[in-house]
Design a protein around this motif. Structure first.
Motif, PDB file in Angstrom:
ATOM      1  N   TYR A  48       1.059  -1.112   0.166  1.00 24.27           N
ATOM      2  CA  TYR A  48       0.082  -0.041   0.128  1.00 24.27           C
ATOM      3  C   TYR A  48       0.882   1.261  -0.317  1.00 24.27           C
ATOM      4  N   GLN A  82       0.049  -6.258 -12.406  1.00 28.37           N
ATOM      5  CA  GLN A  82      -1.324  -5.829 -12.470  1.00 28.37           C
ATOM      6  C   GLN A  82      -1.322  -4.522 -13.275  1.00 28.37           C
ATOM      7  N   SER A  95     -15.048  -0.412 -13.945  1.00 23.89           N
ATOM      8  CA  SER A  95     -16.197  -0.749 -12.995  1.00 23.89           C
ATOM      9  C   SER A  95     -15.590  -1.388 -11.895  1.00 23.89           C
ATOM     10  N   ASP A  96     -14.477  -2.382 -11.950  1.00 19.47           N
ATOM     11  CA  ASP A  96     -13.922  -3.063 -10.877  1.00 19.47           C
ATOM     12  C   ASP A  96     -13.465  -1.560  -9.688  1.00 19.47           C
ATOM     13  N   ALA A  97     -12.970  -0.476 -10.510  1.00 23.54           N
ATOM     14  CA  ALA A  97     -12.539   0.688  -9.259  1.00 23.54           C
ATOM     15  C   ALA A  97     -13.880   1.067  -8.878  1.00 23.54           C
ATOM     16  N   GLN A  98     -15.023   1.218  -9.636  1.00 25.71           N
ATOM     17  CA  GLN A  98     -15.986   1.883  -8.905  1.00 25.71           C
ATOM     18  C   GLN A  98     -16.636   0.966  -7.670  1.00 25.71           C
ATOM     19  N   ALA A  99     -16.573  -0.321  -8.186  1.00 24.44           N
ATOM     20  CA  ALA A  99     -17.084  -1.128  -7.104  1.00 24.44           C
ATOM     21  C   ALA A  99     -16.376  -1.214  -5.919  1.00 24.44           C
ATOM     22  N   ALA A 100     -15.019  -1.055  -6.058  1.00 28.07           N
ATOM     23  CA  ALA A 100     -14.110  -1.010  -4.977  1.00 28.07           C
ATOM     24  C   ALA A 100     -14.238   0.136  -4.163  1.00 28.07           C
ATOM     25  N   ALA A 101     -14.419   1.272  -4.851  1.00 27.40           N
ATOM     26  CA  ALA A 101     -14.657   2.628  -4.008  1.00 27.40           C
ATOM     27  C   ALA A 101     -16.054   2.694  -3.346  1.00 27.40           C
ATOM     28  N   LEU A 103     -17.231  -0.254  -2.046  1.00 22.75           N
ATOM     29  CA  LEU A 103     -17.165  -0.911  -1.085  1.00 22.75           C
ATOM     30  C   LEU A 103     -16.429  -0.459  -0.014  1.00 22.75           C
ATOM     31  N   LEU A 104     -15.382   0.202  -0.120  1.00 27.19           N
ATOM     32  CA  LEU A 104     -14.640   1.088   0.766  1.00 27.19           C
ATOM     33  C   LEU A 104     -15.202   2.193   1.358  1.00 27.19           C
TER      34      LEU A 104
END
Length: 134
Positions: A48, A82, A95-101, A103-104
């Motif tokens: 991170y 990655q 869409s993966d990035a939006q879903a992760a955001a 979720l966070l």
């Protein structure tokens, strides 16, 4: 360790037939699991920090007018395997990035809510003092 494994351990500890030597084995297993979890956490924190540093350097390079400010992020993503491949579905990545955001954001919202004082975990942990049979 999974939730069900912890439940199994709780049941094992509550069993009156459990011997002191068995408890020592459980304690050793839990200490080993704790060490592994701490190592995983340290590795995740390192990854991170490296990604965060690369992102900050990318923004700073953009501010400074560097010809290729994404170099830092590309390098870090490439080291982790990655980096998106040419032709990979851009919409899927976004869409993966939006879903992760999302979720966070949900996790952050749950952390800000105070826990009820009478939660199951609190009731399970607080109780009469028990001692092992000798």
């Amino acid at each position: 360790m999974t939730r069900s494994e912890y439940d199994d351990i709780r049941a094992f500890l509550a069993d009156p037939a459990t011997q002191a030597g068995d408890l020592l084995d459980v304690a050793r297993t839990l200490v080993e699991d704790l060490e592994q979890a701490r190592m995983r956490e340290a590795m995740l924190r390192t990854h991170y920090l490296r990604l965060l540093t690369a992102a900050r350097a990318t923004v700073a390079a953009e501010y400074a007018g560097a010809p290729d400010p994404l170099t830092f992020v590309r390098h870090e993503l490439d080291e982790r395997g990655q980096l998106p491949q040419p032709g990979e579905a851009v919409q899927r990545i976004l869409s993966d990035a939006q879903a992760a955001a999302a979720l966070l954001a949900c996790l952050a919202e749950q952390q800000t809510k105070p826990r009820p004082r009478d939660s199951m975990r609190l009731r399970r942990c607080v109780g009469p003092v028990r001692s092992l049979r000798r």
